[in-house]
Design a protein around this motif. Sequence first.
Motif, PDB file in Angstrom:
ATOM      1  N   VAL A  65       0.957  -1.056  -0.085  1.00 27.54           N
ATOM      2  CA  VAL A  65      -0.013  -0.085  -0.144  1.00 27.54           C
ATOM      3  C   VAL A  65       0.712   1.259  -0.102  1.00 27.54           C
ATOM      4  N   LEU A  66       0.654   2.064  -0.960  1.00 28.72           N
ATOM      5  CA  LEU A  66       1.518   3.491  -1.148  1.00 28.72           C
ATOM      6  C   LEU A  66       0.463   4.452  -0.731  1.00 28.72           C
ATOM      7  N   SER A  67       0.969   5.291   0.364  1.00 31.61           N
ATOM      8  CA  SER A  67       0.135   6.309   0.978  1.00 31.61           C
ATOM      9  C   SER A  67       0.792   7.197   1.469  1.00 31.61           C
ATOM     10  N   ILE A  68       1.531   8.001   0.395  1.00 30.94           N
ATOM     11  CA  ILE A  68       2.322   9.287   0.574  1.00 30.94           C
ATOM     12  C   ILE A  68       1.740  10.287  -0.376  1.00 30.94           C
ATOM     13  N   PRO A  69       2.132  11.388  -0.032  1.00 27.74           N
ATOM     14  CA  PRO A  69       1.674  12.573  -0.746  1.00 27.74           C
ATOM     15  C   PRO A  69       1.957  12.376  -2.284  1.00 27.74           C
ATOM     16  N   GLY A  83       7.667  -5.035 -10.189  1.00 27.13           N
ATOM     17  CA  GLY A  83       7.144  -6.093  -9.902  1.00 27.13           C
ATOM     18  C   GLY A  83       6.306  -6.334  -8.954  1.00 27.13           C
ATOM     19  N   LYS A  84       6.095  -5.438  -8.007  1.00 27.80           N
ATOM     20  CA  LYS A  84       5.044  -5.521  -7.130  1.00 27.80           C
ATOM     21  C   LYS A  84       3.806  -4.915  -7.206  1.00 27.80           C
ATOM     22  N   LEU A  85       2.808  -5.850  -6.462  1.00 26.28           N
ATOM     23  CA  LEU A  85       1.424  -5.290  -6.719  1.00 26.28           C
ATOM     24  C   LEU A  85       1.292  -4.260  -5.769  1.00 26.28           C
ATOM     25  N   VAL A  86       1.012  -2.806  -6.367  1.00 29.25           N
ATOM     26  CA  VAL A  86       1.037  -1.491  -5.541  1.00 29.25           C
ATOM     27  C   VAL A  86      -0.579  -1.138  -5.647  1.00 29.25           C
ATOM     28  N   LEU A  87      -1.064  -0.900  -4.195  1.00 28.49           N
ATOM     29  CA  LEU A  87      -2.256  -0.334  -3.948  1.00 28.49           C
ATOM     30  C   LEU A  87      -2.124   1.066  -3.495  1.00 28.49           C
ATOM     31  N   ASP A  88      -2.417   1.823  -4.545  1.00 29.78           N
ATOM     32  CA  ASP A  88      -2.137   3.457  -4.374  1.00 29.78           C
ATOM     33  C   ASP A  88      -3.235   4.297  -3.866  1.00 29.78           C
ATOM     34  N   THR A  89      -3.050   4.857  -2.761  1.00 30.17           N
ATOM     35  CA  THR A  89      -4.101   5.903  -2.297  1.00 30.17           C
ATOM     36  C   THR A  89      -4.034   7.331  -2.654  1.00 30.17           C
ATOM     37  N   ALA A 121       3.662  -2.627 -13.500  1.00 26.67           N
ATOM     38  CA  ALA A 121       2.476  -2.910 -14.059  1.00 26.67           C
ATOM     39  C   ALA A 121       1.258  -3.244 -13.314  1.00 26.67           C
ATOM     40  N   GLU A 122       1.687  -3.859 -12.159  1.00 32.80           N
ATOM     41  CA  GLU A 122       0.609  -4.082 -11.219  1.00 32.80           C
ATOM     42  C   GLU A 122       0.385  -3.292 -10.439  1.00 32.80           C
ATOM     43  N   TYR A 123      -0.501  -2.250 -10.670  1.00 30.50           N
ATOM     44  CA  TYR A 123      -0.743  -0.951 -10.088  1.00 30.50           C
ATOM     45  C   TYR A 123      -2.213  -0.966  -9.808  1.00 30.50           C
ATOM     46  N   VAL A 124      -2.909  -0.690  -8.616  1.00 27.35           N
ATOM     47  CA  VAL A 124      -4.429  -0.174  -8.598  1.00 27.35           C
ATOM     48  C   VAL A 124      -4.623   0.903  -7.643  1.00 27.35           C
ATOM     49  N   LYS A 125      -5.373   1.718  -8.365  1.00 25.54           N
ATOM     50  CA  LYS A 125      -6.067   2.855  -7.264  1.00 25.54           C
ATOM     51  C   LYS A 125      -6.972   2.456  -6.396  1.00 25.54           C
ATOM     52  N   VAL A 126      -6.907   2.763  -5.139  1.00 28.01           N
ATOM     53  CA  VAL A 126      -7.887   2.328  -4.253  1.00 28.01           C
ATOM     54  C   VAL A 126      -7.462   3.095  -2.785  1.00 28.01           C
ATOM     55  N   PHE A 127      -8.501   3.205  -2.252  1.00 30.19           N
ATOM     56  CA  PHE A 127      -8.480   3.780  -0.723  1.00 30.19           C
ATOM     57  C   PHE A 127      -8.465   5.381  -0.768  1.00 30.19           C
ATOM     58  N   ASN A 128      -8.348   5.809  -1.972  1.00 25.14           N
ATOM     59  CA  ASN A 128      -8.236   7.419  -2.239  1.00 25.14           C
ATOM     60  C   ASN A 128      -9.519   8.096  -2.127  1.00 25.14           C
ATOM     61  N   ASN A 129     -10.568   7.373  -1.767  1.00 24.32           N
ATOM     62  CA  ASN A 129     -11.979   8.435  -2.036  1.00 24.32           C
ATOM     63  C   ASN A 129     -12.732   7.902  -0.652  1.00 24.32           C
ATOM     64  N   ILE A 130     -12.276   7.677   0.242  1.00 25.77           N
ATOM     65  CA  ILE A 130     -12.730   7.581   1.574  1.00 25.77           C
ATOM     66  C   ILE A 130     -12.069   8.103   2.680  1.00 25.77           C
ATOM     67  N   THR A 131     -12.670   8.705   3.784  1.00 22.76           N
ATOM     68  CA  THR A 131     -11.783   9.283   4.633  1.00 22.76           C
ATOM     69  C   THR A 131     -11.261   8.231   5.326  1.00 22.76           C
ATOM     70  N   ALA A 132     -10.112   8.586   6.116  1.00 19.82           N
ATOM     71  CA  ALA A 132      -9.413   7.288   6.919  1.00 19.82           C
ATOM     72  C   ALA A 132     -10.320   6.971   8.083  1.00 19.82           C
ATOM     73  N   ALA A 133     -11.052   7.888   8.775  1.00 23.81           N
ATOM     74  CA  ALA A 133     -12.078   7.138   9.889  1.00 23.81           C
ATOM     75  C   ALA A 133     -12.904   6.300   9.424  1.00 23.81           C
ATOM     76  N   ALA A 163      -6.113  -7.133  -5.664  1.00 20.67           N
ATOM     77  CA  ALA A 163      -6.515  -6.119  -4.912  1.00 20.67           C
ATOM     78  C   ALA A 163      -7.928  -6.252  -4.285  1.00 20.67           C
ATOM     79  N   GLU A 164      -9.080  -6.743  -5.270  1.00 23.84           N
ATOM     80  CA  GLU A 164     -10.290  -7.030  -4.684  1.00 23.84           C
ATOM     81  C   GLU A 164     -10.110  -8.443  -3.595  1.00 23.84           C
ATOM     82  N   ALA A 165      -9.250  -9.237  -3.583  1.00 17.77           N
ATOM     83  CA  ALA A 165      -9.134 -10.220  -2.505  1.00 17.77           C
ATOM     84  C   ALA A 165      -8.540  -9.660  -1.209  1.00 17.77           C
ATOM     85  N   ILE A 166      -7.475  -8.743  -1.402  1.00 13.33           N
ATOM     86  CA  ILE A 166      -7.332  -7.906  -0.283  1.00 13.33           C
ATOM     87  C   ILE A 166      -8.182  -7.145   0.377  1.00 13.33           C
ATOM     88  N   LEU A 167      -8.959  -6.360  -0.236  1.00  9.39           N
ATOM     89  CA  LEU A 167     -10.167  -5.732   0.228  1.00  9.39           C
ATOM     90  C   LEU A 167     -11.363  -6.585   0.955  1.00  9.39           C
TER      91      LEU A 167
END
Length: 238
Positions: A65-69, A83-89, A121-133, A163-167
Motif C-alpha cells: 500500500v503506497l500512501s504518501i503525498p 514487479g510488486k502489486l501496488v495499492l496506491d491511495t 504494471a501491477e498497480y491499482v488505485k484504491v482507498f483514495n476516495n474514503i476518509t481514514a476514519a 486487490a479485490e481479494a485484499i479488500l
Amino acid sequence: MATLGIIGSGNIGSAVARLAVAADMNVVIANSRGPESLQELVAELGPLAKAGTVEEAANLGDAVVLSIPLKAVKDLPEGLLAGKLVLDTSNYYPSRDGRIEELVTSTVTSSEMVRGQLGTAEYVKVFNNITAAHIPALARPEGAADRSALPIAGDDAAAKAEAEAILNAIGFDAVDAGTLAESWRFEPETPAYGRVYFSDPTVSDDQLMDTPPGPTPADQVQSALDAATRVNVAERRF
C-alpha cells in the motif's frame, strides 16, 4: 500468511494497517522518518506488525500500500516497487503538490502518472476516495448485509483481482471503476469521493463532521461513479 507492506504511516496507511492485522495479515509499515518513529504504532498494532525501512516494506510485502503525498512519489528509490502489486491511495491536491503540468492539462490521470513513475504494471488505485476514519468504521465481514464497497481502477486484470481479494479480507467489497485513464471518476469533487460514505451525503459542509458514516454498498458506489463528470484539476479547491 500474507504480508502487506505499507509505505506511509499517516491516517490512511495506519487505518489499513489496523484492518490488515485484524485479518491476520503480517504488516511491515514504513515512513520517511524511519522505523524508530513507528514504535508506538506497531506496539498498538500488535505482534503481526513491525516497523521497517521503506525498502523493507517494499521487499517483504506480497503487496504494498503506497500512501504518501503525490509529490513525494518521484523521490522514492528508483525501481523500489517494480514487479510488486501496488495499492496506491494518492490524489492530486494542487495546494499541496504544486502545479504538475500533465495533470493540470489532463494529459494523464494522476494514477497513470504515478504508475509510470513507479515502473510497475501491477498497480491499482484504491482507498483514495474514503476518509481514514471511515475505513475501520465501515469494514464488515464477508457476506454482511451492511457491507460497503470501494472502487478500484487499474490496467492489469490480475492486479485488480488481487486487490479485490485484499479488500475482501479486510472488510470491503470492490467495484471495478475501469482503467487508470478512468480513475478520475472517484477523485476529489466527484460523487464517489468522500461524501458517498456518510449516512447523509447531502448534508451541508458545516455539518459534515457531525455526520456519521453509513453503509455504502456496491450499487450505490457504482451509481456515484456513473454520475461523475471530469473535474478541471487546475481549479480543484483542495
